[in-house]
Design a protein around this motif. Structure first.
Motif, PDB file in Angstrom:
ATOM      1  N   VAL A  47      56.991 -30.632 -60.592  1.00 38.32           N
ATOM      2  CA  VAL A  47      56.629 -31.445 -59.670  1.00 38.32           C
ATOM      3  C   VAL A  47      56.105 -32.819 -59.930  1.00 38.32           C
ATOM      4  O   VAL A  47      56.757 -34.032 -59.428  1.00 38.32           O
ATOM      5  CB  VAL A  47      55.478 -30.977 -58.607  1.00 38.32           C
ATOM      6  CG1 VAL A  47      54.875 -31.993 -57.742  1.00 38.32           C
ATOM      7  CG2 VAL A  47      55.747 -29.799 -57.951  1.00 38.32           C
ATOM      8  N   LEU A  48      55.436 -32.912 -61.230  1.00 39.32           N
ATOM      9  CA  LEU A  48      55.015 -34.321 -62.042  1.00 39.32           C
ATOM     10  C   LEU A  48      56.369 -35.054 -62.223  1.00 39.32           C
ATOM     11  O   LEU A  48      56.374 -36.133 -62.102  1.00 39.32           O
ATOM     12  CB  LEU A  48      53.992 -34.128 -62.898  1.00 39.32           C
ATOM     13  CG  LEU A  48      52.720 -33.609 -62.318  1.00 39.32           C
ATOM     14  CD1 LEU A  48      52.002 -33.326 -63.620  1.00 39.32           C
ATOM     15  CD2 LEU A  48      52.151 -34.567 -61.651  1.00 39.32           C
ATOM     16  N   SER A  49      57.245 -34.431 -62.780  1.00 39.04           N
ATOM     17  CA  SER A  49      58.427 -35.045 -63.486  1.00 39.04           C
ATOM     18  C   SER A  49      59.157 -35.748 -62.221  1.00 39.04           C
ATOM     19  O   SER A  49      59.570 -36.754 -62.357  1.00 39.04           O
ATOM     20  CB  SER A  49      59.435 -34.079 -64.089  1.00 39.04           C
ATOM     21  OG  SER A  49      58.911 -33.405 -65.337  1.00 39.04           O
ATOM     22  N   PHE A  50      59.301 -35.028 -61.212  1.00 36.33           N
ATOM     23  CA  PHE A  50      60.232 -35.494 -59.902  1.00 36.33           C
ATOM     24  C   PHE A  50      59.217 -36.708 -59.421  1.00 36.33           C
ATOM     25  O   PHE A  50      59.817 -37.630 -59.234  1.00 36.33           O
ATOM     26  CB  PHE A  50      60.103 -34.502 -58.896  1.00 36.33           C
ATOM     27  CG  PHE A  50      60.398 -34.884 -57.529  1.00 36.33           C
ATOM     28  CD1 PHE A  50      61.929 -35.312 -57.160  1.00 36.33           C
ATOM     29  CD2 PHE A  50      59.621 -35.013 -56.502  1.00 36.33           C
ATOM     30  CE1 PHE A  50      62.273 -35.636 -55.897  1.00 36.33           C
ATOM     31  CE2 PHE A  50      59.842 -35.548 -55.066  1.00 36.33           C
ATOM     32  CZ  PHE A  50      61.382 -35.859 -54.981  1.00 36.33           C
ATOM     33  N   LEU A  51      57.718 -36.684 -59.332  1.00 35.30           N
ATOM     34  CA  LEU A  51      56.958 -37.620 -58.651  1.00 35.30           C
ATOM     35  C   LEU A  51      57.267 -38.888 -59.590  1.00 35.30           C
ATOM     36  O   LEU A  51      57.142 -40.060 -59.178  1.00 35.30           O
ATOM     37  CB  LEU A  51      55.397 -37.248 -58.428  1.00 35.30           C
ATOM     38  CG  LEU A  51      55.441 -36.038 -57.422  1.00 35.30           C
ATOM     39  CD1 LEU A  51      53.937 -35.801 -57.464  1.00 35.30           C
ATOM     40  CD2 LEU A  51      55.755 -36.701 -56.141  1.00 35.30           C
ATOM     41  N   GLU A  52      57.148 -38.705 -60.918  1.00 37.53           N
ATOM     42  CA  GLU A  52      57.141 -39.829 -62.007  1.00 37.53           C
ATOM     43  C   GLU A  52      58.553 -40.695 -61.491  1.00 37.53           C
ATOM     44  O   GLU A  52      58.626 -41.869 -61.920  1.00 37.53           O
ATOM     45  CB  GLU A  52      56.971 -39.300 -63.198  1.00 37.53           C
ATOM     46  CG  GLU A  52      55.630 -38.826 -63.488  1.00 37.53           C
ATOM     47  CD  GLU A  52      55.519 -38.205 -64.987  1.00 37.53           C
ATOM     48  OE1 GLU A  52      56.501 -37.927 -65.500  1.00 37.53           O
ATOM     49  OE2 GLU A  52      54.531 -37.653 -65.289  1.00 37.53           O
ATOM     50  N   THR A  53      59.500 -40.008 -61.281  1.00 34.50           N
ATOM     51  CA  THR A  53      60.886 -40.529 -60.865  1.00 34.50           C
ATOM     52  C   THR A  53      60.781 -41.581 -59.787  1.00 34.50           C
ATOM     53  O   THR A  53      61.831 -42.402 -59.716  1.00 34.50           O
ATOM     54  CB  THR A  53      62.064 -39.623 -60.908  1.00 34.50           C
ATOM     55  OG1 THR A  53      61.859 -38.760 -59.873  1.00 34.50           O
ATOM     56  CG2 THR A  53      62.224 -38.560 -62.206  1.00 34.50           C
ATOM     57  N   GLN A  54      59.898 -41.485 -59.035  1.00 40.29           N
ATOM     58  CA  GLN A  54      59.868 -42.212 -57.769  1.00 40.29           C
ATOM     59  C   GLN A  54      59.299 -43.472 -57.759  1.00 40.29           C
ATOM     60  O   GLN A  54      59.397 -44.458 -57.046  1.00 40.29           O
ATOM     61  CB  GLN A  54      59.125 -41.119 -56.512  1.00 40.29           C
ATOM     62  CG  GLN A  54      59.665 -40.000 -56.469  1.00 40.29           C
ATOM     63  CD  GLN A  54      61.031 -39.821 -56.195  1.00 40.29           C
ATOM     64  OE1 GLN A  54      61.832 -40.579 -55.515  1.00 40.29           O
ATOM     65  NE2 GLN A  54      61.685 -38.997 -57.007  1.00 40.29           N
ATOM     66  N   GLY A  55      58.516 -43.699 -59.008  1.00 44.16           N
ATOM     67  CA  GLY A  55      57.866 -45.008 -59.316  1.00 44.16           C
ATOM     68  C   GLY A  55      56.807 -45.175 -58.198  1.00 44.16           C
ATOM     69  O   GLY A  55      56.578 -44.528 -57.353  1.00 44.16           O
ATOM     70  N   GLU A  56      56.463 -46.553 -58.237  1.00 41.54           N
ATOM     71  CA  GLU A  56      55.643 -46.922 -57.293  1.00 41.54           C
ATOM     72  C   GLU A  56      56.456 -48.067 -56.140  1.00 41.54           C
ATOM     73  O   GLU A  56      57.464 -48.789 -56.579  1.00 41.54           O
ATOM     74  CB  GLU A  56      54.501 -48.149 -57.684  1.00 41.54           C
ATOM     75  CG  GLU A  56      53.638 -47.303 -58.748  1.00 41.54           C
ATOM     76  CD  GLU A  56      52.680 -46.568 -57.828  1.00 41.54           C
ATOM     77  OE1 GLU A  56      52.454 -46.477 -56.692  1.00 41.54           O
ATOM     78  OE2 GLU A  56      52.369 -45.428 -58.539  1.00 41.54           O
ATOM     79  N   PRO A  57      56.153 -47.736 -54.804  1.00 43.50           N
ATOM     80  CA  PRO A  57      57.105 -48.401 -54.063  1.00 43.50           C
ATOM     81  C   PRO A  57      56.753 -49.850 -54.113  1.00 43.50           C
ATOM     82  O   PRO A  57      55.919 -50.504 -54.343  1.00 43.50           O
ATOM     83  CB  PRO A  57      56.417 -47.871 -52.559  1.00 43.50           C
ATOM     84  CG  PRO A  57      55.035 -47.410 -52.929  1.00 43.50           C
ATOM     85  CD  PRO A  57      55.093 -46.860 -54.355  1.00 43.50           C
TER      86      PRO A  57
END
Length: 266
Positions: free
Chosen positions: A256-266
Motif C-alpha cells: 500500500v505504501l509503495s502504491f501511495l508513494e507513486t501518486q505523489g502530491e496533487p
C-alpha cells in the motif's frame, strides 16, 4: 474517542498524522480496529483517518426507518474534517463502499485501494448466498449473538483464525458487534445503476489486493475490477485469505505504501 454528528447520524472516528488524507473503511461485522496494524504506519506519512460505519463499532446504530447511503456518510465525515479529496482504502464491504464513493464523488477521490472487495451488482454464488441465509436464520432463531458466532466461523475468516493474534482480534470485534444486520433489513441504499455496471466511470489510480486463499467469489470480483477499472493494478498476496491486512500486515503495508508513494502530491 472522537465523534462527528453528520448526515443525520453519529460516527466514531480517529484521525492522526499530517499530509495527504488516507481513509480506511472496514468490513461487515467488524469496526475500525481491523486497521490497527495500518493506522499508525500511515499516520507517519499521511493524515490517516479511520471510522466505524453507521451501525458498527461505536457509531450510532442503523434504524429501519432511516434510509441512507454509506458513501454519503463518508463524504459528510470528510466535509466535517475539512477534507476535500483523499486516498480511500476499503476491505470487503468497505471496498464496495469505496467504489460507490468513487462513482458518486469522483472529485473527492485521489486514488482507490480495494482489498478483497465486495461489489454492488455482482452475482454471488449460490454457496455464498446460502451461507448468509444460514447466519440470518440462526440469528432469528437464537439471537444476534448466535449469528455473530456463525459469522466468525464463516469460511472467509478461516485463514485469519489460523493465527492466534488475528483470531483474538476478530473474536473481540465480532463478539462486540450488535448483530443487527442478521435480524433486520438494512436501510442502507446502494447506487443505481450499481457499481458493477459503472467501473468505466472510475478514472483515478486503483490498486486491487486479494488474498490467494480468499473465496472464489472475491477472486472473481478482483478479476472483474481489474478488467473494468482502466489502469487498475492487481496484486495477489500469497498465503493469506480475506483479511489480508491483518494476516500479513508487513507485506500489506509495504504494498500500500509503495502504491501511495507513486501518486505523489496533487
Amino acid at each position: 474517542m472522537a465523534f462527528a454528528e453528520v448526515n443525520g447520524t453519529r460516527l466514531h472516528y480517529q484521525a492522526a498524522g499530517e499530509g495527504y488524507p488516507v481513509v480506511l473503511v472496514h468490513g461487515l461485522g467488524l469496526d475500525m480496529r481491523m486497521w490497527d496494524s495500518q493506522f499508525e504506519t500511515l499516520a507517519d506519512r499521511y493524515r490517516a483517518i479511520r471510522y466505524d460505519l453507521r451501525g458498527f463499532g461505536k457509531s450510532a446504530p442503523q434504524k429501519t426507518d432511516e434510509r441512507f447511503r454509506h458513501p454519503e456518510d463518508l463524504r459528510a465525515l470528510l466535509d466535517y474534517l475539512e477534507v476535500s479529496k483523499a486516498h480511500v482504502i476499503g476491505l470487503s464491504l468497505g471496498g464496495a463502499i469505496a467504489l460507490q464513493y468513487a462513482v458518486l464523488y469522483p472529485d473527492g477521490l485521489r486514488s482507490l485501494v480495494l482489498v478483497d472487495s465486495a461489489l454492488d451488482g455482482f452475482e454471488w454464488s449460490e454457496e455464498f448466498d446460502a451461507s448468509f441465509t444460514a447466519i440470518e436464520k440462526r440469528a432469528v432463531q437464537a439471537g444476534p449473538s448466535a449469528g455473530n458466532r456463525m459469522w466468525l466461523e464463516h469460511a472467509l475468516f478461516v485463514p485469519a483464525c489460523e493465527q492466534s493474534d488475528c483470531r483474538t482480534k476478530l473474536t473481540q470485534m465480532v463478539g462486540e458487534y450488535s448483530g443487527w444486520t442478521w435480524v433486520n433489513k438494512s436501510p442502507a441504499r446502494g447506487i443505481r445503476p450499481p457499481s458493477a455496471e459503472r467501473l468505466s466511470e472510475i478514472h483515478v489510480p486503483a490498486l486491487l489486493i486479494v488474498g490467494e486463499r480468499d473465496l472464489p467469489d472475491f477472486q472473481n470480483i478482483a478479476e472483474r475490477l481489474a478488467t473494468g477499472i482502466r489502469g487498475a493494478r492487481k496484486v495477489v498476496m500469497k498465503g493469506v485469505g480475506h483479511m489480508s491486512n491483518m494476516e500479513n500486515p508487513a507485506e500489506f503495508n509495504s504494498i500500500v505504501l509503495s502504491f501511495l508513494e507513486t501518486q505523489g502530491e496533487p
